[in-house]
Design a protein around this motif. Structure first.
Motif, PDB file in Angstrom:
ATOM      1  N   GLU A   1       0.825  -1.196   0.000  1.00 20.85           N
ATOM      2  CA  GLU A   1       0.000   0.000   0.000  1.00 20.85           C
ATOM      3  C   GLU A   1       0.864   1.254   0.000  1.00 20.85           C
ATOM      4  OE1 GLU A   1      -3.239   0.420  -0.205  1.00 20.85           O
ATOM      5  OE2 GLU A   1      -3.726  -1.715  -0.260  1.00 20.85           O
ATOM      6  N   ASN A   2       0.219   2.402  -0.302  1.00 20.19           N
ATOM      7  CA  ASN A   2       0.900   3.684  -0.174  1.00 20.19           C
ATOM      8  C   ASN A   2       1.372   3.872   1.258  1.00 20.19           C
ATOM      9  OD1 ASN A   2       0.408   4.465  -2.840  1.00 20.19           O
ATOM     10  ND2 ASN A   2      -1.554   5.403  -2.341  1.00 20.19           N
TER      11      ASN A   2
ATOM     12  N   SER B   1       3.653   2.208   2.775  1.00 19.18           N
ATOM     13  CA  SER B   1       4.121   0.973   3.416  1.00 19.18           C
ATOM     14  C   SER B   1       5.647   0.902   3.503  1.00 19.18           C
ATOM     15  CB  SER B   1       3.593  -0.252   2.670  1.00 19.18           C
ATOM     16  OG  SER B   1       4.072  -0.281   1.330  1.00 19.18           O
TER      17      SER B   1
ATOM     18  N   HIS C   1       2.150  -1.018  -7.595  1.00 21.27           N
ATOM     19  CA  HIS C   1       0.789  -1.297  -7.132  1.00 21.27           C
ATOM     20  C   HIS C   1       0.052  -2.158  -8.154  1.00 21.27           C
ATOM     21  CE1 HIS C   1       1.375   2.829  -5.239  1.00 21.27           C
ATOM     22  NE2 HIS C   1       1.092   2.079  -4.202  1.00 21.27           N
TER      23      HIS C   1
ATOM     24  N   GLY D   1       4.492  -4.558   4.245  1.00 25.47           N
ATOM     25  CA  GLY D   1       3.391  -4.121   5.109  1.00 25.47           C
ATOM     26  C   GLY D   1       3.818  -4.056   6.561  1.00 25.47           C
TER      27      GLY D   1
ATOM     28  N   ASP E   1      -2.657  -9.225  -1.572  1.00 19.76           N
ATOM     29  CA  ASP E   1      -3.851  -8.446  -1.253  1.00 19.76           C
ATOM     30  C   ASP E   1      -4.304  -7.638  -2.452  1.00 19.76           C
ATOM     31  OD1 ASP E   1      -3.984  -9.371   1.335  1.00 19.76           O
ATOM     32  OD2 ASP E   1      -2.987  -7.633   2.224  1.00 19.76           O
ATOM     33  N   LEU E   2      -3.375  -7.045  -3.196  1.00 19.74           N
ATOM     34  CA  LEU E   2      -3.770  -6.197  -4.321  1.00 19.74           C
ATOM     35  C   LEU E   2      -4.441  -7.008  -5.423  1.00 19.74           C
ATOM     36  CD1 LEU E   2      -1.679  -6.280  -7.042  1.00 19.74           C
ATOM     37  CD2 LEU E   2      -0.135  -5.321  -5.364  1.00 19.74           C
TER      38      LEU E   2
END
Length: 239
Positions: free
Chosen positions: A50-51, A53, A191, A207, A220-221
């Motif tokens: 994520e952004n 991270s 991403h 993460g 997750d993405l």
């Protein structure tokens, strides 16, 4: 470890330059993980997360420790506008493969406009492509084709910011051909589920847990995008 011909084998904390764990960015779990345990590199290593991270922090520090400009360019490039990078690179020790190329290039989508201007103002022996006259995606791919040649370390930070779906596929094709020679190496953060699907890549999911090797389908993405495409309304009604 068997002899490899690509540039980097490993990164870990420099034994003579330890980083205080209470200082940023060592407060980020992935950075602490890197400092405490190190990381082994494959011919292709992909950081996803994520952004905020810490994946870009890791990638830019590895690039700087290798001698690449944090705003883009080759080894010992001097381009710099406003320094915003962490000092993590000063605390890293890179383990190189003996006899491997020391060449490399770093590209990050967020600094490309200024980097194009730098290239125009500092032309080499041959004419530069007119990057500013191309679209963002076209110019990015043109620069990759123009600069990523032969053996070396090719580092990219969130290149999907400049690329469409087909552009991402084109980038994989270019990089895949480089890596196939055995003496080139790719490290990138992304991403994009498309770029994360790079064939044969070692995927490091970034993460609050630090770093963990993951399979593409377990990211997750990937799971979240699959759920969204299946039923976007379930997500959009909460926006």
């Amino acid at each position: 470890m068997a002899f490899e011909s690509f540039p980097l084998r490993r990164a870990h904390e420099h034994p003579l330059e330890p980083m205080p764990r209470g200082a940023w960015p060592a407060t980020l779990a992935p950075v602490t993980h890197l400092l405490d345990e190190g990381i082994d590199f494959a011919p292709v290593t992909v950081f996803v997360g994520e952004n905020g991270s810490g994946k870009s922090t890791l990638v830019e520090a590895i690039a700087q420790a290798y001698g690449l400009s944090p705003e883009g360019g080759s080894v010992n490039a001097m381009h710099s506008t406003r320094s915003t990078e962490s000092g993590l690179w000063r605390h890293l020790q890179l383990v190189r493969n003996a006899g491997a190329s020391k060449r490399g290039y770093f590209l990050r989508a967020e600094t490309m406009h200024g980097f194009y201007t730098y290239l125009e103002q500092n032309p080499g022996a041959r004419a530069e492509p007119r990057f500013h006259e191309l679209s963002h995606g076209e110019s990015f791919l043109e620069l990759v084709v123009d600069r990523f040649r032969g053996p070396g370390l090719w580092v990219l930070d969130e290149p999907e910011s400049a690329l469409s779906f087909t552009g991402c596929l084109s980038l994989i094709g270019i990089l895949k051909d480089l890596v196939a020679t055995g003496d080139s190496q790719v490290i990138l953060s992304t991403h994009s589920p498309v770029l994360a699907a790079f064939p044969g890549a070692d995927i490091q999911e970034v993460g609050e847990w630090g770093l963990r090797r993951s399979e593409w389908a377990d990211l997750d993405l990937v799971r979240n995008l699959t759920l969204f495409l299946d039923a976007p309304g379930r997500f959009l009604r909460h926006v």
